[in-house]
Design a protein around this motif. Sequence first.
Motif, PDB file in Angstrom:
ATOM      1  N   MET A 162       0.833  -1.204   0.000  1.00  0.00           N
ATOM      2  CA  MET A 162       0.000   0.000   0.000  1.00  0.00           C
ATOM      3  C   MET A 162       0.870   1.259   0.000  1.00  0.00           C
ATOM      4  SD  MET A 162      -3.101  -1.173   2.554  1.00  0.00           S
ATOM      5  CE  MET A 162      -3.576   0.499   2.828  1.00  0.00           C
ATOM      6  N   GLN A 163       1.936   1.262   0.779  1.00  0.00           N
ATOM      7  CA  GLN A 163       2.838   2.416   0.814  1.00  0.00           C
ATOM      8  C   GLN A 163       3.512   2.620  -0.538  1.00  0.00           C
ATOM      9  OE1 GLN A 163       5.400   1.518   4.120  1.00  0.00           O
ATOM     10  NE2 GLN A 163       4.082   2.611   5.579  1.00  0.00           N
ATOM     11  N   ASN A 164       3.921   1.525  -1.175  1.00  0.00           N
ATOM     12  CA  ASN A 164       4.545   1.627  -2.503  1.00  0.00           C
ATOM     13  C   ASN A 164       3.568   2.202  -3.529  1.00  0.00           C
ATOM     14  OD1 ASN A 164       6.960   0.628  -1.556  1.00  0.00           O
ATOM     15  ND2 ASN A 164       6.526  -1.483  -2.170  1.00  0.00           N
ATOM     16  N   LYS A 165       2.302   1.756  -3.465  1.00  0.00           N
ATOM     17  CA  LYS A 165       1.290   2.291  -4.390  1.00  0.00           C
ATOM     18  C   LYS A 165       1.074   3.783  -4.146  1.00  0.00           C
ATOM     19  CE  LYS A 165      -1.311  -1.960  -5.110  1.00  0.00           C
ATOM     20  NZ  LYS A 165      -2.574  -2.650  -4.863  1.00  0.00           N
ATOM     21  N   GLN A 166       0.999   4.154  -2.872  1.00  0.00           N
ATOM     22  CA  GLN A 166       0.803   5.558  -2.512  1.00  0.00           C
ATOM     23  C   GLN A 166       1.983   6.397  -2.997  1.00  0.00           C
ATOM     24  OE1 GLN A 166      -1.976   6.884  -1.199  1.00  0.00           O
ATOM     25  NE2 GLN A 166      -1.059   8.891  -1.484  1.00  0.00           N
ATOM     26  N   ASN A 167       3.195   5.923  -2.781  1.00  0.00           N
ATOM     27  CA  ASN A 167       4.389   6.629  -3.240  1.00  0.00           C
ATOM     28  C   ASN A 167       4.385   6.777  -4.765  1.00  0.00           C
ATOM     29  OD1 ASN A 167       5.315   6.866  -0.629  1.00  0.00           O
ATOM     30  ND2 ASN A 167       6.671   5.092  -0.775  1.00  0.00           N
ATOM     31  N   LYS A 168       3.959   5.750  -5.453  1.00  0.00           N
ATOM     32  CA  LYS A 168       3.907   5.790  -6.911  1.00  0.00           C
ATOM     33  C   LYS A 168       2.896   6.833  -7.373  1.00  0.00           C
ATOM     34  CE  LYS A 168       3.368   2.753 -10.897  1.00  0.00           C
ATOM     35  NZ  LYS A 168       3.083   1.379 -11.313  1.00  0.00           N
ATOM     36  N   ARG A 169       1.721   6.873  -6.724  1.00  0.00           N
ATOM     37  CA  ARG A 169       0.700   7.878  -7.075  1.00  0.00           C
ATOM     38  C   ARG A 169       1.210   9.282  -6.790  1.00  0.00           C
ATOM     39  NH1 ARG A 169      -3.810   5.542  -3.698  1.00  0.00           N
ATOM     40  NH2 ARG A 169      -3.343   3.440  -4.244  1.00  0.00           N
ATOM     41  N   ASN A 170       1.909   9.460  -5.684  1.00  0.00           N
ATOM     42  CA  ASN A 170       2.441  10.783  -5.328  1.00  0.00           C
ATOM     43  C   ASN A 170       3.459  11.252  -6.376  1.00  0.00           C
ATOM     44  OD1 ASN A 170       0.883  10.865  -3.060  1.00  0.00           O
ATOM     45  ND2 ASN A 170       2.517  10.220  -1.673  1.00  0.00           N
ATOM     46  N   ARG A 171       4.277  10.341  -6.886  1.00  0.00           N
ATOM     47  CA  ARG A 171       5.257  10.704  -7.897  1.00  0.00           C
ATOM     48  C   ARG A 171       4.598  11.043  -9.233  1.00  0.00           C
ATOM     49  NH1 ARG A 171       8.329   5.684  -7.674  1.00  0.00           N
ATOM     50  NH2 ARG A 171       8.054   5.364  -5.486  1.00  0.00           N
TER      51      ARG A 171
END
Length: 181
Positions: free
Chosen positions: A170-179
């Motif tokens: 979930m954190q990786n997905k969130q980081n990807k969306r933020n980028r």
Amino acid sequence: MYDSFGTPRPRTVEPGEYPVWDEALALVDHDLSALLPGRGPLRLVALPSWPQESADDEHASEHVYVALPDGRWHGNDLPPDAGEGPPGSALAAVAEAAQDTVLECLWQVWPVCAEHRLGMHPGQEDGRAVWRCAGGNDERGPGHVQAAVGKLEESYRSRRERRKQRKENMQNKQNKRNRQG
């Protein structure tokens, strides 16, 4: 072994006196330390038979209980013929006695099903002692066997590892969306 009021006093059972219960207690202690670290190890204590028991039964022996490290216990004594029953019966008896002692002396439900957040109870399945969750007759799901007695840590560890992996995903997905955004 009796106090001034004629009440039997408990004694600590020495290792090897009751090998079947010693072995069972070691497995139960493993489960206790996995879910309630710092609460064990549990131990066996014994009380002599009451004088009237000895008078009624020439084979009356002492009564053995599962106790906290400080010697407190609660519940019924272990069945004297535990080693003669079906496989897993001695382990289930010790698990139940340990659960009674923890619940009544520490006022703590143990063990608790990680999935349903309900207290589990010892039982037997396919000749082995298990921790069984009643589950729920509602949206929480049906009852199930959580783990064999002595193996709770393994079932909780794999669940924790899966939870940790989901959180990382979930954190990786969130980081990807933020980028991207």
